[in-house]
Design a protein around this motif. Sequence first.
Motif, mmCIF file in Angstrom:
data_model
loop_
_atom_site.group_PDB
_atom_site.id
_atom_site.type_symbol
_atom_site.label_atom_id
_atom_site.label_comp_id
_atom_site.label_asym_id
_atom_site.label_seq_id
_atom_site.Cartn_x
_atom_site.Cartn_y
_atom_site.Cartn_z
ATOM 1 N N UNK A 68 25.323 37.152 54.952
ATOM 2 C CA UNK A 68 25.349 36.392 53.700
ATOM 3 C C UNK A 68 26.758 35.973 53.315
ATOM 4 N N UNK A 69 27.721 36.156 54.209
ATOM 5 C CA UNK A 69 29.102 35.774 53.964
ATOM 6 C C UNK A 69 29.924 36.775 53.194
ATOM 7 N N UNK A 70 29.345 37.907 52.807
ATOM 8 C CA UNK A 70 30.048 38.864 51.952
ATOM 9 C C UNK A 70 30.955 39.770 52.764
ATOM 10 N N UNK A 71 31.993 40.276 52.087
ATOM 11 C CA UNK A 71 32.884 41.267 52.690
ATOM 12 C C UNK A 71 33.328 42.241 51.603
ATOM 13 N N UNK A 72 33.826 43.406 52.012
ATOM 14 C CA UNK A 72 34.194 44.448 51.073
ATOM 15 C C UNK A 72 35.291 45.325 51.672
ATOM 16 N N UNK A 102 45.529 51.902 39.452
ATOM 17 C CA UNK A 102 44.554 52.925 39.066
ATOM 18 C C UNK A 102 43.788 52.498 37.821
ATOM 19 N N UNK A 103 44.474 51.759 36.904
ATOM 20 C CA UNK A 103 43.819 51.288 35.687
ATOM 21 C C UNK A 103 42.880 50.118 35.972
ATOM 22 N N UNK A 104 43.208 49.305 36.995
ATOM 23 C CA UNK A 104 42.394 48.143 37.347
ATOM 24 C C UNK A 104 42.143 48.156 38.854
ATOM 25 N N UNK A 105 41.222 49.011 39.309
ATOM 26 C CA UNK A 105 41.060 49.231 40.750
ATOM 27 C C UNK A 105 40.147 48.227 41.465
ATOM 28 N N UNK A 106 39.430 47.360 40.709
ATOM 29 C CA UNK A 106 38.457 46.473 41.347
ATOM 30 C C UNK A 106 38.880 45.020 41.219
ATOM 31 N N UNK A 107 38.622 44.244 42.293
ATOM 32 C CA UNK A 107 38.924 42.814 42.287
ATOM 33 C C UNK A 107 37.794 42.075 43.001
ATOM 34 N N UNK A 108 37.153 41.126 42.264
ATOM 35 C CA UNK A 108 36.112 40.298 42.844
ATOM 36 C C UNK A 108 36.681 38.896 43.052
ATOM 37 N N UNK A 109 36.850 38.501 44.281
ATOM 38 C CA UNK A 109 37.415 37.188 44.599
ATOM 39 C C UNK A 109 36.390 36.071 44.510
ATOM 40 N N UNK A 110 35.119 36.447 44.307
ATOM 41 C CA UNK A 110 34.075 35.445 44.156
ATOM 42 C C UNK A 110 33.815 34.683 45.445
ATOM 43 N N UNK A 111 33.401 33.394 45.289
ATOM 44 C CA UNK A 111 33.107 32.577 46.462
ATOM 45 C C UNK A 111 34.386 31.922 46.983
#
Length: 815
Positions: A68-72, A102-111
Amino acid sequence: MKHKYFTITFIFLTIFSVLTVSAQTRISAAKIKGRVLDETKKPLDFATISLLNASDSALVRTAVSGLDGSFLFENLSAGNYNVSVSMVGYRKLKTKDFTITEASPAKDLGEISVMRDNKMLGEVTVRAVKPFIERKIDRLVVNVESSSVATGSTALEVLQRAPGVTLDQNDNIAMQGKQGVLVMLDGKQTYMSSADVANMLRNMPSSQIETIELITNPSAKYDAAGNSGIINIKTKKSNTVGTNGTLTAGAGMGDNYRGNGGLSLNHRNKNINLFGNYNYSTREQGQNMIIDRIVSGSNVTTYFGQTGSFIRDNDNNNFKAGLDIFIDKKNTLGFLVNGYLNSGSELYNNTTLIGRSFTQTDSSVIAINDASSRYRSMAYNANYKTILDTAGKELSIDLDYSRYKGNENTLYDNHFYNANGSVTAPSFIQNNTPSIINIKAVKLDYSMPFSKTMKMEAGLKSSWVKTDNDFQFERLLNNTWQNDPGRSNQFIYDENVNAGYLNLNKQYKSTSVQLGLRAEQTNSNGNSITTAKEVKRSYIDIFPSVFINQTLSKNHDLGVSYSRRIDRPSYDALNPFMFFLDQYTYNQGNPFLNPQYTNNFELSYNYKKTYSLTFNYSLTRDVITQVLLPDTAKKALFQTNENLDKQINYSMNLNAPISLSKWWSTSNNTSVFYMGFRSPNLRGQELNSGRVVLQLNSQHKFIISPSITGELNGDYTSPLEYGTLKISSQYGLDLGLSKSFMKKKANIKLALSDIFDTREQKISSAYEGLNYNLVQKNETRIGRVTFTYRFGKSEIKPERRRSTGLEAEQSRIKN
């Protein structure tokens, strides 16, 4: 014995403890995700996603996009990053920098949308031609698929042109002068002897090969066998969802005809990948041989002048079929079966003139040997691979079974003549040599990343081998074939090897370190049924390895490595059978051979990741060596294997690919090595042989037009000494031409090997008291034409490359 177990346990636990402590620096909640699409918003699977440090663009981790084109990416350290997306046929894209804390550990780059680049693809078609020889950080790669010179050849003929690789008169493979090379197919050990490996490669068309990798100093992950390193032959794979394939047909002519054809298919959808190939070849090959030998006795000197020739005719069927089932994103189940069905015949004609000089003959022997052979091999593999968590832990399990069955029948028609030409004593004998080899293996490999810079690999393996060789020697007496119990024999060999390994990889800012430890327990029993003699052995060995690579600057890299390795005798070398060319020339096994051990040191330097200079030193104890020795009682010359005291090897290898213009590129490899053998008591006398050897290999590729390329390849090896053998210089020149058409789907290649018909072997004795000169000339000047057509979707992803458990054992099967 107990202290060995304690040492192994202590080192394993120490390394594991260091890894565990180091693993605590990452942020477990860190997560970077996204989805790769093309310009039509269609998901792109199998795109390469590279996570980079924003400050210096250093690679942190890689991933491949899913269906589906996703990566992690997960479990990362705090820092500034960006992501690079690349895929063949698309423009490379890099995201903006972002920060993980540590305060902002997640990043979603989207499409992430990437664009096709047809212009780039056109340029790649014309310019980005892989060189025939390509140097990588830990290995030398021979790109067979891109070579027109290799067209229509066999795998053995292509291998012989690889830098630093030589074959002796019996097709034993040596690398940088050292025998004991471990030959693998697609990362899987063949479990065959050098003779059977040569037979397999002789019957494998080059159209089936993509690359040949030459690995001089392997890590602890590989079986400890192979003091000369590893030759890994990667077969071609059909390259999103759909079906594709390749059809190949070829013919060649030297003094004799040869032809080949093959079909490979690959079908892939969301849940499965089904693949297979079949190749057929037929070939006739000739050889001429001359042996002049002088035997000095107490009162008389006898001269033997032997001339011989043979024609070998082979029909070969090679096949492979496999299935990969993608259960989900983390679990894959695979099945693989491959094998060959080969048959052949050989007709030998040998004349030996015997006298007081080479011109004064008082008797002669004419031998006509008619042989037929059939070889069958089937290997089965079941593989399960699972990704245990998002941090990248992987577990792979392989179950393997292989069965080899061969049989060779030879009729020896010998006639003895006086000086006046009258027959004195005709002799008719025949050999029937059925052989069965069963191999079972189970292998487990585990990979665990502790952080972005540290990774552990560990594994276990057990293998069980049983060979049953029945040598039936019969004489024709009173028009009836009668068994000769003095020369007939049944030999059964059982072997069990249990192994475990641990590898630790650590990446610093400019330094990478890999520490490895492998332990192997060997239990064997060689049982000569007829003579009621058994040779039992049981021993444990430890094999450490160290690899250090240092980046000195942008253009300069330095590497140091050490490993200890073992080579166990091939199954046929242990077999005490005798095989005759005539009564004055024969081969005999040695059931008392011991394994040999090698300590291997290597220093390498790379400039601009392109030019490489490597220095190697190795010391082998109890070196298993093929020797030619005199049988004084029979005035005969016989070949066998002996454990010599030691082998010393120094070598230097320089690889320099050079682009002389846009249309002319070269790859040049130079090796200089010294290989010396020492043995204080070889059949009653001291052996001290060795000399400095120069090997040159130069490949030139010419881009004549966007669809036509040409090749000119040359090689030279100076005189060398190997054990009891002195081998003269060898050299040759090959020419090739390749034309693509039908939108690059079809290709026709023309090749002429050994243009001036110069490749031959001249051998004399390095063993004092043995006086002979042998000249052996194979059929090497051959013209070939090969047609290849690729159909279906060219973007289909290939089958998985994976290593089975049948690796070290199959390399020791011999005919």
